[in-house]
Design a protein around this motif. Structure first.
Motif, PDB file in Angstrom:
ATOM      1  N   ASP A  39       1.152  -1.132  -0.018  1.00 59.61           N
ATOM      2  CA  ASP A  39       0.277  -0.196  -0.206  1.00 59.61           C
ATOM      3  C   ASP A  39       1.059   1.567  -0.397  1.00 59.61           C
ATOM      4  N   ALA A  40       1.784   1.334   0.918  1.00 56.35           N
ATOM      5  CA  ALA A  40       2.597   2.287   0.534  1.00 56.35           C
ATOM      6  C   ALA A  40       4.016   2.968  -0.020  1.00 56.35           C
ATOM      7  N   GLU A  41       3.884   1.773  -1.149  1.00 52.12           N
ATOM      8  CA  GLU A  41       4.476   1.624  -2.535  1.00 52.12           C
ATOM      9  C   GLU A  41       3.705   2.217  -4.023  1.00 52.12           C
ATOM     10  N   PRO A  42       4.450   2.720  -5.020  1.00 43.46           N
ATOM     11  CA  PRO A  42       3.760   2.479  -6.100  1.00 43.46           C
ATOM     12  C   PRO A  42       3.580   1.896  -6.362  1.00 43.46           C
ATOM     13  N   ALA A  43       2.113   1.514  -7.187  1.00 45.15           N
ATOM     14  CA  ALA A  43       1.959   0.567  -8.338  1.00 45.15           C
ATOM     15  C   ALA A  43       2.106  -0.420  -9.455  1.00 45.15           C
ATOM     16  N   TRP A  44       3.571   0.676  -9.409  1.00 40.81           N
ATOM     17  CA  TRP A  44       4.298   0.056 -10.938  1.00 40.81           C
ATOM     18  C   TRP A  44       5.414   0.585 -10.720  1.00 40.81           C
ATOM     19  N   ARG A  45       5.876  -0.076 -11.500  1.00 41.66           N
ATOM     20  CA  ARG A  45       7.281   0.118 -11.669  1.00 41.66           C
ATOM     21  C   ARG A  45       8.080  -0.276 -12.744  1.00 41.66           C
ATOM     22  N   GLY A  46       9.421   0.386 -13.251  1.00 44.73           N
ATOM     23  CA  GLY A  46       9.578  -0.230 -14.804  1.00 44.73           C
ATOM     24  C   GLY A  46      10.935   0.533 -15.152  1.00 44.73           C
ATOM     25  N   ASP A  86      -1.507  -6.481  -8.529  1.00 47.48           N
ATOM     26  CA  ASP A  86      -1.727  -6.988  -6.748  1.00 47.48           C
ATOM     27  C   ASP A  86      -2.125  -5.858  -5.917  1.00 47.48           C
ATOM     28  N   HIS A  87      -1.921  -4.564  -6.132  1.00 49.13           N
ATOM     29  CA  HIS A  87      -1.411  -3.553  -5.097  1.00 49.13           C
ATOM     30  C   HIS A  87      -3.278  -3.292  -4.862  1.00 49.13           C
ATOM     31  N   PRO A  88      -3.646  -2.616  -4.207  1.00 51.36           N
ATOM     32  CA  PRO A  88      -4.887  -2.320  -3.999  1.00 51.36           C
ATOM     33  C   PRO A  88      -5.324  -0.756  -5.019  1.00 51.36           C
ATOM     34  N   ARG A  89      -4.095  -1.028  -5.902  1.00 52.01           N
ATOM     35  CA  ARG A  89      -4.681   1.036  -6.527  1.00 52.01           C
ATOM     36  C   ARG A  89      -3.813   0.472  -7.964  1.00 52.01           C
ATOM     37  N   PHE A  90      -3.832  -0.639  -7.970  1.00 56.87           N
ATOM     38  CA  PHE A  90      -3.482  -1.587  -9.587  1.00 56.87           C
ATOM     39  C   PHE A  90      -5.096  -1.537 -10.392  1.00 56.87           C
ATOM     40  N   PHE A  91      -5.041  -0.452 -11.390  1.00 60.67           N
ATOM     41  CA  PHE A  91      -6.614  -0.186 -11.711  1.00 60.67           C
ATOM     42  C   PHE A  91      -6.608  -0.225 -13.603  1.00 60.67           C
ATOM     43  N   ALA A  92      -5.447  -0.857 -13.310  1.00 58.81           N
ATOM     44  CA  ALA A  92      -4.838  -0.868 -15.638  1.00 58.81           C
ATOM     45  C   ALA A  92      -5.188  -2.264 -15.885  1.00 58.81           C
ATOM     46  N   PHE A  93      -5.524  -1.911 -17.015  1.00 63.62           N
ATOM     47  CA  PHE A  93      -5.928  -3.762 -17.740  1.00 63.62           C
ATOM     48  C   PHE A  93      -6.387  -4.515 -16.901  1.00 63.62           C
ATOM     49  N   ASP A 462      -9.884   4.132  -1.700  1.00 58.85           N
ATOM     50  CA  ASP A 462      -8.307   4.000  -2.969  1.00 58.85           C
ATOM     51  C   ASP A 462      -8.481   4.620  -3.809  1.00 58.85           C
ATOM     52  N   VAL A 463     -10.426   4.218  -4.426  1.00 58.40           N
ATOM     53  CA  VAL A 463     -10.999   4.380  -5.317  1.00 58.40           C
ATOM     54  C   VAL A 463     -11.331   5.993  -5.469  1.00 58.40           C
ATOM     55  N   GLU A 464     -11.412   6.698  -4.472  1.00 60.83           N
ATOM     56  CA  GLU A 464     -12.083   8.002  -4.206  1.00 60.83           C
ATOM     57  C   GLU A 464     -11.233   8.579  -4.704  1.00 60.83           C
ATOM     58  N   ARG A 465     -10.135   8.250  -3.859  1.00 58.08           N
ATOM     59  CA  ARG A 465      -8.799   8.883  -3.728  1.00 58.08           C
ATOM     60  C   ARG A 465      -8.326   9.067  -5.348  1.00 58.08           C
ATOM     61  N   THR A 466      -8.072   8.292  -5.838  1.00 50.95           N
ATOM     62  CA  THR A 466      -7.978   8.177  -7.802  1.00 50.95           C
ATOM     63  C   THR A 466      -8.401   9.391  -7.575  1.00 50.95           C
TER      64      THR A 466
END
Ligand SMILES: *Cc1c(COP(=O)(O)O)cnc(C)c1O
Length: 483
Positions: A39-46, A86-93, A462-466
Protein backbone atom coordinates in the motif's frame (compact mmCIF):
# COMPACT_ATOMS: atom_id res chain seq x y z
CA UNK A 1 42.08 -43.51 -1.82
CA UNK A 2 38.37 -43.80 -2.43
CA UNK A 3 36.99 -45.08 -5.70
CA UNK A 4 34.15 -43.15 -7.34
CA UNK A 5 31.76 -45.93 -6.29
CA UNK A 6 32.52 -45.39 -2.62
CA UNK A 7 32.14 -41.64 -2.81
CA UNK A 8 29.13 -40.93 -0.60
CA UNK A 9 29.27 -37.15 -0.82
CA UNK A 10 26.13 -35.35 -1.88
CA UNK A 11 25.48 -34.04 -5.34
CA UNK A 12 26.55 -30.43 -5.72
CA UNK A 13 22.89 -29.61 -6.36
CA UNK A 14 21.64 -30.93 -3.04
CA UNK A 15 21.05 -28.94 0.15
CA UNK A 16 20.66 -30.14 3.73
CA UNK A 17 17.12 -30.08 5.21
CA UNK A 18 18.19 -27.30 7.60
CA UNK A 19 19.47 -25.16 4.73
CA UNK A 20 16.31 -25.82 2.71
CA UNK A 21 14.15 -24.60 5.56
CA UNK A 22 16.33 -21.54 6.19
CA UNK A 23 16.10 -20.48 2.58
CA UNK A 24 12.38 -21.16 2.34
CA UNK A 25 11.83 -19.07 5.42
CA UNK A 26 13.83 -16.18 4.02
CA UNK A 27 11.92 -16.31 0.72
CA UNK A 28 8.59 -16.47 2.58
CA UNK A 29 9.51 -13.57 4.85
CA UNK A 30 10.49 -11.41 1.86
CA UNK A 31 7.19 -12.16 0.11
CA UNK A 32 5.11 -11.38 3.19
CA UNK A 33 7.05 -8.13 3.74
CA UNK A 34 6.39 -7.18 0.15
CA UNK A 35 2.67 -7.80 0.49
CA UNK A 36 2.49 -5.89 3.78
CA UNK A 37 4.36 -2.94 2.27
CA UNK A 38 2.37 -2.81 -0.95
CA UNK A 39 0.00 0.00 0.00
CA UNK A 40 2.89 2.39 0.72
CA UNK A 41 4.58 1.59 -2.59
CA UNK A 42 3.63 2.90 -6.02
CA UNK A 43 1.40 0.54 -7.98
CA UNK A 44 3.85 0.30 -10.85
CA UNK A 45 7.57 0.28 -11.37
CA UNK A 46 9.44 -0.30 -14.58
CA UNK A 47 12.80 0.42 -16.13
CA UNK A 48 14.32 0.87 -19.55
CA UNK A 49 16.37 -1.82 -21.18
CA UNK A 50 19.56 0.20 -20.61
CA UNK A 51 18.90 0.66 -16.88
CA UNK A 52 18.10 -2.99 -16.40
CA UNK A 53 21.00 -4.25 -18.50
CA UNK A 54 23.30 -2.42 -16.11
CA UNK A 55 21.79 -4.25 -13.15
CA UNK A 56 21.26 -7.75 -14.52
CA UNK A 57 23.60 -8.45 -17.41
CA UNK A 58 26.27 -11.02 -16.55
CA UNK A 59 27.47 -14.38 -17.74
CA UNK A 60 26.16 -17.43 -15.91
CA UNK A 61 28.61 -17.88 -13.00
CA UNK A 62 30.65 -21.06 -13.05
CA UNK A 63 30.82 -21.16 -9.25
CA UNK A 64 27.75 -20.85 -7.03
CA UNK A 65 27.18 -17.90 -4.72
CA UNK A 66 25.72 -17.46 -1.30
CA UNK A 67 22.07 -18.58 -1.57
CA UNK A 68 20.74 -15.85 0.74
CA UNK A 69 22.25 -13.12 -1.35
CA UNK A 70 20.84 -14.70 -4.51
CA UNK A 71 17.35 -14.71 -2.96
CA UNK A 72 17.76 -11.13 -1.75
CA UNK A 73 18.90 -9.98 -5.18
CA UNK A 74 15.83 -11.55 -6.77
CA UNK A 75 13.57 -9.88 -4.19
CA UNK A 76 15.22 -6.44 -4.35
CA UNK A 77 16.59 -5.99 -7.86
CA UNK A 78 14.41 -8.05 -10.15
CA UNK A 79 10.96 -8.87 -8.83
CA UNK A 80 10.02 -5.33 -7.73
CA UNK A 81 10.72 -3.81 -11.15
CA UNK A 82 7.25 -4.70 -12.40
CA UNK A 83 3.65 -3.70 -12.22
CA UNK A 84 2.24 -4.53 -8.80
CA UNK A 85 -0.81 -6.11 -10.34
CA UNK A 86 -2.04 -6.96 -6.83
CA UNK A 87 -1.65 -3.42 -5.47
CA UNK A 88 -4.93 -2.03 -4.10
CA UNK A 89 -4.64 0.92 -6.50
CA UNK A 90 -3.63 -1.05 -9.58
CA UNK A 91 -6.59 -0.30 -11.85
CA UNK A 92 -4.92 -0.84 -15.24
CA UNK A 93 -5.54 -3.64 -17.76
CA UNK A 94 -6.82 -6.52 -15.62
CA UNK A 95 -5.59 -6.62 -12.01
CA UNK A 96 -4.85 -9.91 -10.26
CA UNK A 97 -4.70 -10.25 -6.51
CA UNK A 98 -3.84 -13.76 -5.40
CA UNK A 99 -4.85 -15.13 -2.03
CA UNK A 100 -2.08 -16.54 0.15
CA UNK A 101 -3.26 -20.18 0.12
CA UNK A 102 -3.19 -19.98 -3.69
CA UNK A 103 0.42 -18.78 -3.61
CA UNK A 104 1.37 -21.56 -1.21
CA UNK A 105 -0.39 -24.11 -3.40
CA UNK A 106 1.85 -23.19 -6.34
CA UNK A 107 4.84 -23.64 -4.07
CA UNK A 108 3.58 -26.99 -2.82
CA UNK A 109 2.75 -28.22 -6.31
CA UNK A 110 6.27 -27.27 -7.41
CA UNK A 111 7.75 -28.88 -4.31
CA UNK A 112 5.97 -32.12 -5.11
CA UNK A 113 6.83 -31.60 -8.76
CA UNK A 114 3.51 -32.91 -9.97
CA UNK A 115 3.38 -34.03 -13.58
CA UNK A 116 -0.27 -33.41 -14.35
CA UNK A 117 -0.38 -34.86 -17.86
CA UNK A 118 -1.67 -38.39 -17.23
CA UNK A 119 -3.72 -40.24 -14.64
CA UNK A 120 -0.83 -42.62 -14.13
CA UNK A 121 1.52 -39.72 -13.47
CA UNK A 122 -0.79 -37.96 -11.03
CA UNK A 123 -3.97 -39.75 -9.97
CA UNK A 124 -4.66 -37.65 -6.88
CA UNK A 125 -4.06 -34.33 -8.59
CA UNK A 126 -6.08 -35.48 -11.62
CA UNK A 127 -8.97 -36.41 -9.34
CA UNK A 128 -8.75 -32.97 -7.72
CA UNK A 129 -8.68 -31.26 -11.12
CA UNK A 130 -11.91 -33.12 -11.93
CA UNK A 131 -13.44 -31.97 -8.65
CA UNK A 132 -12.56 -28.31 -9.17
CA UNK A 133 -13.61 -28.39 -12.83
CA UNK A 134 -16.93 -29.87 -11.63
CA UNK A 135 -17.31 -26.95 -9.21
CA UNK A 136 -16.99 -24.62 -12.19
CA UNK A 137 -19.41 -26.80 -14.15
CA UNK A 138 -22.01 -26.39 -11.43
CA UNK A 139 -21.42 -22.63 -11.09
CA UNK A 140 -21.95 -22.19 -14.84
CA UNK A 141 -24.95 -24.49 -14.93
CA UNK A 142 -23.33 -26.90 -17.38
CA UNK A 143 -24.65 -30.50 -17.67
CA UNK A 144 -22.83 -33.61 -16.42
CA UNK A 145 -21.34 -34.20 -19.87
CA UNK A 146 -19.23 -31.10 -19.40
CA UNK A 147 -15.58 -31.11 -18.48
CA UNK A 148 -12.46 -29.15 -19.07
CA UNK A 149 -8.95 -28.46 -17.98
CA UNK A 150 -6.72 -25.82 -16.49
CA UNK A 151 -4.52 -23.92 -18.92
CA UNK A 152 -1.91 -21.20 -18.65
CA UNK A 153 -4.59 -18.59 -19.29
CA UNK A 154 -7.48 -17.43 -21.43
CA UNK A 155 -5.33 -17.34 -24.56
CA UNK A 156 -4.46 -21.03 -24.32
CA UNK A 157 -8.04 -21.88 -23.34
CA UNK A 158 -9.41 -20.14 -26.43
CA UNK A 159 -6.84 -21.84 -28.61
CA UNK A 160 -7.86 -25.27 -27.28
CA UNK A 161 -11.52 -24.34 -27.83
CA UNK A 162 -10.90 -23.35 -31.45
CA UNK A 163 -9.14 -26.65 -32.13
CA UNK A 164 -12.25 -28.47 -30.87
CA UNK A 165 -14.49 -26.15 -32.91
CA UNK A 166 -12.46 -26.67 -36.07
CA UNK A 167 -12.54 -30.45 -35.70
CA UNK A 168 -16.26 -30.36 -34.91
CA UNK A 169 -16.79 -28.54 -38.21
CA UNK A 170 -14.75 -31.17 -40.07
CA UNK A 171 -11.64 -29.00 -40.38
CA UNK A 172 -12.89 -27.08 -43.42
CA UNK A 173 -10.34 -25.44 -45.63
CA UNK A 174 -11.98 -22.04 -45.94
CA UNK A 175 -12.88 -21.47 -42.31
CA UNK A 176 -14.20 -18.29 -40.73
CA UNK A 177 -14.72 -17.25 -37.10
CA UNK A 178 -16.87 -14.40 -35.77
CA UNK A 179 -16.39 -12.17 -32.76
CA UNK A 180 -17.38 -8.66 -31.77
CA UNK A 181 -15.11 -5.71 -32.41
CA UNK A 182 -14.68 -5.63 -28.62
CA UNK A 183 -13.27 -9.15 -28.40
CA UNK A 184 -9.83 -9.74 -26.95
CA UNK A 185 -6.95 -10.10 -29.40
CA UNK A 186 -6.21 -13.49 -27.81
CA UNK A 187 -9.12 -14.78 -29.90
CA UNK A 188 -7.80 -13.33 -33.13
CA UNK A 189 -4.46 -14.94 -32.46
CA UNK A 190 -6.00 -18.28 -31.47
CA UNK A 191 -7.97 -18.26 -34.74
CA UNK A 192 -4.79 -17.66 -36.69
CA UNK A 193 -3.00 -20.49 -34.94
CA UNK A 194 -5.73 -22.99 -35.78
CA UNK A 195 -5.41 -22.04 -39.43
CA UNK A 196 -8.06 -19.38 -39.96
CA UNK A 197 -6.52 -16.77 -42.25
CA UNK A 198 -6.35 -13.33 -40.57
CA UNK A 199 -8.73 -11.83 -43.16
CA UNK A 200 -11.23 -14.59 -42.39
CA UNK A 201 -11.53 -13.54 -38.76
CA UNK A 202 -14.73 -11.51 -38.85
CA UNK A 203 -15.12 -8.56 -36.53
CA UNK A 204 -18.82 -8.06 -35.93
CA UNK A 205 -19.80 -4.46 -35.06
CA UNK A 206 -21.04 -3.79 -31.53
CA UNK A 207 -23.94 -1.64 -30.37
CA UNK A 208 -23.92 1.51 -28.20
CA UNK A 209 -23.14 -0.59 -25.13
CA UNK A 210 -20.42 -2.53 -26.94
CA UNK A 211 -22.45 -5.73 -27.37
CA UNK A 212 -22.22 -7.82 -30.52
CA UNK A 213 -24.93 -6.86 -33.02
CA UNK A 214 -26.93 -9.91 -34.03
CA UNK A 215 -28.14 -8.44 -37.34
CA UNK A 216 -24.61 -7.94 -38.49
CA UNK A 217 -23.57 -11.41 -37.39
CA UNK A 218 -26.42 -12.95 -39.40
CA UNK A 219 -25.61 -10.88 -42.44
CA UNK A 220 -21.90 -11.73 -42.32
CA UNK A 221 -22.44 -15.46 -41.87
CA UNK A 222 -24.94 -15.55 -44.71
CA UNK A 223 -22.60 -13.71 -47.02
CA UNK A 224 -19.69 -15.97 -46.12
CA UNK A 225 -21.66 -19.15 -46.64
CA UNK A 226 -22.77 -17.90 -50.05
CA UNK A 227 -19.13 -17.27 -50.90
CA UNK A 228 -18.13 -20.82 -49.96
CA UNK A 229 -16.72 -20.23 -46.47
CA UNK A 230 -17.49 -22.50 -43.53
CA UNK A 231 -18.05 -20.75 -40.19
CA UNK A 232 -16.36 -22.80 -37.46
CA UNK A 233 -17.07 -20.66 -34.40
CA UNK A 234 -18.96 -17.66 -33.13
CA UNK A 235 -17.54 -16.01 -30.00
CA UNK A 236 -19.41 -14.11 -27.35
CA UNK A 237 -17.99 -11.97 -24.57
CA UNK A 238 -18.99 -12.49 -20.95
CA UNK A 239 -17.18 -9.39 -19.79
CA UNK A 240 -15.15 -7.75 -22.57
CA UNK A 241 -11.83 -6.47 -21.23
CA UNK A 242 -12.35 -2.95 -22.58
CA UNK A 243 -15.76 -2.19 -21.15
CA UNK A 244 -17.02 -5.24 -19.24
CA UNK A 245 -19.62 -5.68 -21.98
CA UNK A 246 -21.66 -8.87 -22.11
CA UNK A 247 -22.85 -10.03 -25.53
CA UNK A 248 -26.43 -11.31 -26.08
CA UNK A 249 -25.43 -14.86 -25.16
CA UNK A 250 -28.93 -16.32 -25.43
CA UNK A 251 -29.45 -14.96 -28.92
CA UNK A 252 -26.05 -16.14 -30.08
CA UNK A 253 -26.78 -19.58 -28.61
CA UNK A 254 -30.09 -19.77 -30.51
CA UNK A 255 -28.41 -18.79 -33.72
CA UNK A 256 -25.47 -21.16 -33.33
CA UNK A 257 -27.81 -24.06 -32.55
CA UNK A 258 -29.81 -23.30 -35.67
CA UNK A 259 -26.67 -23.00 -37.80
CA UNK A 260 -24.81 -25.87 -36.13
CA UNK A 261 -21.80 -23.66 -35.44
CA UNK A 262 -19.64 -23.89 -32.32
CA UNK A 263 -20.44 -21.18 -29.76
CA UNK A 264 -17.44 -20.15 -27.70
CA UNK A 265 -17.74 -17.68 -24.82
CA UNK A 266 -14.73 -15.67 -23.78
CA UNK A 267 -15.34 -15.28 -20.06
CA UNK A 268 -11.63 -14.99 -19.26
CA UNK A 269 -12.24 -11.63 -17.67
CA UNK A 270 -15.72 -11.79 -16.24
CA UNK A 271 -16.54 -15.48 -15.89
CA UNK A 272 -16.31 -15.86 -12.14
CA UNK A 273 -18.83 -13.09 -11.62
CA UNK A 274 -21.24 -15.99 -12.13
CA UNK A 275 -20.74 -16.51 -8.38
CA UNK A 276 -22.72 -13.33 -7.72
CA UNK A 277 -26.42 -12.65 -8.23
CA UNK A 278 -25.68 -9.89 -10.70
CA UNK A 279 -23.26 -12.00 -12.75
CA UNK A 280 -25.69 -14.89 -12.81
CA UNK A 281 -28.40 -12.74 -14.34
CA UNK A 282 -26.06 -10.93 -16.75
CA UNK A 283 -24.73 -14.22 -18.10
CA UNK A 284 -28.06 -15.77 -18.99
CA UNK A 285 -27.36 -18.20 -21.85
CA UNK A 286 -23.76 -18.84 -20.82
CA UNK A 287 -24.61 -22.45 -20.03
CA UNK A 288 -25.67 -22.96 -23.65
CA UNK A 289 -22.20 -22.29 -25.07
CA UNK A 290 -20.17 -25.19 -26.46
CA UNK A 291 -17.10 -23.90 -24.66
CA UNK A 292 -16.15 -21.23 -22.15
CA UNK A 293 -12.76 -19.78 -21.27
CA UNK A 294 -12.30 -18.43 -17.74
CA UNK A 295 -9.28 -16.99 -15.92
CA UNK A 296 -8.99 -17.83 -12.24
CA UNK A 297 -5.95 -15.52 -12.08
CA UNK A 298 -8.33 -12.63 -12.63
CA UNK A 299 -11.58 -12.76 -10.70
CA UNK A 300 -10.94 -15.86 -8.62
CA UNK A 301 -7.92 -14.37 -6.88
CA UNK A 302 -5.23 -16.83 -7.92
CA UNK A 303 -1.62 -16.30 -8.94
CA UNK A 304 -0.80 -16.59 -12.64
CA UNK A 305 -1.22 -19.02 -14.46
CA UNK A 306 -4.75 -20.22 -13.81
CA UNK A 307 -6.77 -20.23 -16.99
CA UNK A 308 -9.47 -22.78 -17.63
CA UNK A 309 -11.42 -24.14 -20.56
CA UNK A 310 -14.84 -25.66 -20.00
CA UNK A 311 -16.48 -27.68 -22.78
CA UNK A 312 -20.14 -28.65 -22.67
CA UNK A 313 -19.44 -32.07 -24.15
CA UNK A 314 -15.92 -32.86 -23.02
CA UNK A 315 -15.69 -35.80 -25.45
CA UNK A 316 -15.44 -33.25 -28.24
CA UNK A 317 -12.36 -31.78 -26.63
CA UNK A 318 -10.77 -35.18 -26.19
CA UNK A 319 -11.66 -36.18 -29.74
CA UNK A 320 -9.80 -33.12 -30.97
CA UNK A 321 -6.69 -33.55 -28.84
CA UNK A 322 -6.22 -37.15 -27.91
CA UNK A 323 -3.14 -38.88 -29.34
CA UNK A 324 -1.88 -42.28 -28.27
CA UNK A 325 1.85 -42.63 -28.81
CA UNK A 326 3.50 -45.98 -27.99
CA UNK A 327 5.64 -44.50 -25.25
CA UNK A 328 2.50 -43.49 -23.34
CA UNK A 329 0.72 -46.85 -23.77
CA UNK A 330 0.99 -47.58 -20.03
CA UNK A 331 -0.93 -44.47 -19.13
CA UNK A 332 -4.38 -45.52 -20.26
CA UNK A 333 -6.58 -46.28 -17.29
CA UNK A 334 -9.72 -46.22 -19.34
CA UNK A 335 -12.96 -44.34 -19.13
CA UNK A 336 -13.44 -41.90 -16.24
CA UNK A 337 -9.67 -41.69 -15.79
CA UNK A 338 -8.82 -38.74 -18.00
CA UNK A 339 -5.30 -37.99 -19.06
CA UNK A 340 -5.43 -34.20 -18.93
CA UNK A 341 -2.68 -34.16 -21.53
CA UNK A 342 -5.38 -35.40 -23.93
CA UNK A 343 -7.53 -32.31 -23.47
CA UNK A 344 -5.21 -29.59 -24.67
CA UNK A 345 -1.81 -28.74 -26.01
CA UNK A 346 0.30 -29.38 -22.91
CA UNK A 347 1.58 -32.80 -21.88
CA UNK A 348 3.90 -31.70 -19.09
CA UNK A 349 1.53 -29.60 -17.03
CA UNK A 350 1.73 -28.12 -13.57
CA UNK A 351 -0.96 -28.80 -10.99
CA UNK A 352 -3.04 -25.65 -11.23
CA UNK A 353 -6.26 -26.90 -9.65
CA UNK A 354 -4.59 -27.06 -6.24
CA UNK A 355 -4.46 -23.29 -5.78
CA UNK A 356 -8.15 -22.87 -6.39
CA UNK A 357 -8.99 -25.79 -4.14
CA UNK A 358 -6.75 -24.63 -1.29
CA UNK A 359 -7.96 -21.05 -1.31
CA UNK A 360 -11.64 -21.97 -1.50
CA UNK A 361 -11.19 -24.62 1.20
CA UNK A 362 -9.51 -22.02 3.38
CA UNK A 363 -11.86 -19.06 2.99
CA UNK A 364 -15.09 -20.66 1.80
CA UNK A 365 -17.01 -19.71 -1.31
CA UNK A 366 -19.01 -16.98 0.45
CA UNK A 367 -15.84 -14.93 0.91
CA UNK A 368 -15.13 -15.18 -2.81
CA UNK A 369 -18.67 -14.21 -3.74
CA UNK A 370 -18.51 -11.08 -1.64
CA UNK A 371 -15.03 -10.13 -2.89
CA UNK A 372 -16.28 -10.33 -6.49
CA UNK A 373 -19.47 -8.42 -5.67
CA UNK A 374 -17.37 -5.73 -4.03
CA UNK A 375 -15.41 -5.09 -7.25
CA UNK A 376 -18.68 -4.69 -9.14
CA UNK A 377 -20.00 -2.33 -6.48
CA UNK A 378 -16.84 -0.19 -6.32
CA UNK A 379 -16.96 0.33 -10.08
CA UNK A 380 -20.60 1.43 -9.72
CA UNK A 381 -19.63 3.90 -7.02
CA UNK A 382 -16.85 5.17 -9.28
CA UNK A 383 -19.45 5.70 -12.00
CA UNK A 384 -21.63 7.70 -9.60
CA UNK A 385 -18.61 9.82 -8.62
CA UNK A 386 -17.81 10.55 -12.27
CA UNK A 387 -21.45 11.44 -13.01
CA UNK A 388 -21.37 13.97 -10.18
CA UNK A 389 -18.08 15.46 -11.35
CA UNK A 390 -17.88 18.79 -13.20
CA UNK A 391 -14.81 17.79 -15.04
CA UNK A 392 -15.26 14.12 -15.92
CA UNK A 393 -17.93 12.34 -17.93
CA UNK A 394 -18.88 8.71 -18.33
CA UNK A 395 -17.77 7.06 -21.57
CA UNK A 396 -19.24 3.70 -20.66
CA UNK A 397 -21.15 2.93 -17.46
CA UNK A 398 -19.72 0.50 -14.93
CA UNK A 399 -20.01 -3.10 -16.00
CA UNK A 400 -18.43 -6.03 -14.17
CA UNK A 401 -15.80 -3.94 -12.40
CA UNK A 402 -14.85 -1.78 -15.40
CA UNK A 403 -15.73 1.89 -15.77
CA UNK A 404 -14.63 4.15 -18.64
CA UNK A 405 -14.70 7.94 -18.55
CA UNK A 406 -13.30 11.06 -20.15
CA UNK A 407 -12.01 14.43 -19.16
CA UNK A 408 -14.67 16.82 -20.30
CA UNK A 409 -15.35 20.18 -18.74
CA UNK A 410 -18.98 21.18 -19.20
CA UNK A 411 -18.35 24.14 -21.49
CA UNK A 412 -15.13 23.39 -23.22
CA UNK A 413 -13.56 25.23 -26.10
CA UNK A 414 -11.17 22.38 -26.68
CA UNK A 415 -11.61 19.94 -29.53
CA UNK A 416 -11.31 16.14 -29.19
CA UNK A 417 -7.66 16.22 -30.07
CA UNK A 418 -6.77 18.70 -27.31
CA UNK A 419 -8.95 16.82 -24.84
CA UNK A 420 -7.05 13.69 -25.73
CA UNK A 421 -3.72 15.40 -25.04
CA UNK A 422 -5.03 16.63 -21.72
CA UNK A 423 -6.28 13.13 -20.85
CA UNK A 424 -2.96 11.53 -21.72
CA UNK A 425 -1.17 13.96 -19.42
CA UNK A 426 -3.65 13.30 -16.63
CA UNK A 427 -3.06 9.58 -16.95
CA UNK A 428 0.72 10.05 -17.00
CA UNK A 429 0.55 12.16 -13.82
CA UNK A 430 -1.58 9.58 -12.01
CA UNK A 431 1.16 7.04 -12.68
CA UNK A 432 4.21 9.30 -12.20
CA UNK A 433 3.01 10.60 -8.86
CA UNK A 434 2.51 7.04 -7.67
CA UNK A 435 -1.18 7.77 -7.06
CA UNK A 436 -2.35 4.64 -8.86
CA UNK A 437 -1.76 2.56 -11.94
CA UNK A 438 -4.34 3.02 -14.62
CA UNK A 439 -4.59 2.45 -18.35
CA UNK A 440 -6.56 4.02 -21.15
CA UNK A 441 -8.46 2.68 -24.11
CA UNK A 442 -10.31 3.88 -27.18
CA UNK A 443 -14.06 3.67 -27.42
CA UNK A 444 -15.34 4.33 -30.92
CA UNK A 445 -12.03 5.96 -31.60
CA UNK A 446 -12.20 8.35 -28.64
CA UNK A 447 -9.55 8.23 -25.95
CA UNK A 448 -10.98 7.08 -22.65
CA UNK A 449 -9.61 6.57 -19.16
CA UNK A 450 -10.49 3.22 -17.66
CA UNK A 451 -10.54 1.80 -14.16
CA UNK A 452 -10.69 -1.95 -13.66
CA UNK A 453 -11.46 -2.74 -10.02
CA UNK A 454 -11.00 -6.38 -9.06
CA UNK A 455 -8.61 -6.50 -6.11
CA UNK A 456 -10.10 -7.93 -2.91
CA UNK A 457 -8.01 -5.42 -0.94
CA UNK A 458 -9.20 -2.32 -2.77
CA UNK A 459 -11.37 -0.01 -0.66
CA UNK A 460 -13.63 2.85 -1.66
CA UNK A 461 -10.93 5.10 -0.18
CA UNK A 462 -8.46 3.84 -2.80
CA UNK A 463 -10.90 4.50 -5.63
CA UNK A 464 -12.02 7.90 -4.32
CA UNK A 465 -8.46 9.07 -3.77
CA UNK A 466 -7.61 8.12 -7.35
CA UNK A 467 -10.66 9.83 -8.84
CA UNK A 468 -10.04 12.98 -6.79
CA UNK A 469 -6.44 13.09 -8.04
CA UNK A 470 -7.65 12.62 -11.62
CA UNK A 471 -10.01 15.59 -11.21
CA UNK A 472 -7.23 17.72 -9.74
CA UNK A 473 -4.77 16.87 -12.52
CA UNK A 474 -7.49 17.41 -15.13
CA UNK A 475 -8.23 20.91 -13.81
CA UNK A 476 -4.53 21.77 -13.91
CA UNK A 477 -4.05 20.47 -17.39
CA UNK A 478 -7.20 22.11 -18.73
CA UNK A 479 -6.04 25.45 -17.39
CA UNK A 480 -2.65 24.96 -19.00
CA UNK A 481 -4.29 24.02 -22.30
CA UNK A 482 -6.88 26.83 -22.28
CA UNK A 483 -6.82 28.80 -25.51
C1 LIG B 1 -7.21 -11.68 -20.08
C2 LIG B 1 -8.13 -11.99 -21.18
C3 LIG B 1 -7.76 -12.88 -22.19
C4 LIG B 1 -6.39 -13.48 -22.28
O1 LIG B 1 -6.16 -14.35 -21.24
P1 LIG B 1 -4.69 -14.70 -20.70
O2 LIG B 1 -4.96 -15.33 -19.40
O3 LIG B 1 -3.97 -13.39 -20.59
O4 LIG B 1 -4.06 -15.59 -21.69
C5 LIG B 1 -8.72 -13.20 -23.15
N1 LIG B 1 -9.93 -12.63 -23.12
C6 LIG B 1 -10.30 -11.76 -22.16
C7 LIG B 1 -11.69 -11.17 -22.18
C8 LIG B 1 -9.41 -11.40 -21.17
O5 LIG B 1 -9.78 -10.51 -20.22
Amino acid sequence: MTSPMEDMSRSDLELSPERMLELAELASRLIVERIQGLDAEPAWRGGSRAELEAIMREDAPEEGRDAESVIRRAAKEILPVAGRVDHPRFFAFVPSSPTWPGVLADYMAAGHNIFQGTWLGASGPSQLEIVVIDWFRDWIGYPETAGGLFTSGGSAASLDAFVAAREHAGAPERATVYMSDQSHTALTRAARIVGVRPDNVRMVPSDERYRLKMDDLLRMVEKDRAAGFTPIAVCGNAGATNTGAVDPLDHIADYCAEQDVWFHVDAAYGGFAVLTEMGKSLFSGLERADSIAMDAHKWLFQPFEAGCLMVKDVRRLEAAFSVRPEYLQDTEWGRDHPNFGDRGLQLSRSFRALKIWMSIQTFGLAAFRSAIARGIELAERAEAYVRASDILEIANPASLGVVCFRVCPRQTLLDDERIEEVSERVQARVIETGTAMMSSTRLRGLYSLRLCILNYNTTWGDVERTLAAIERFALDELEAAAP
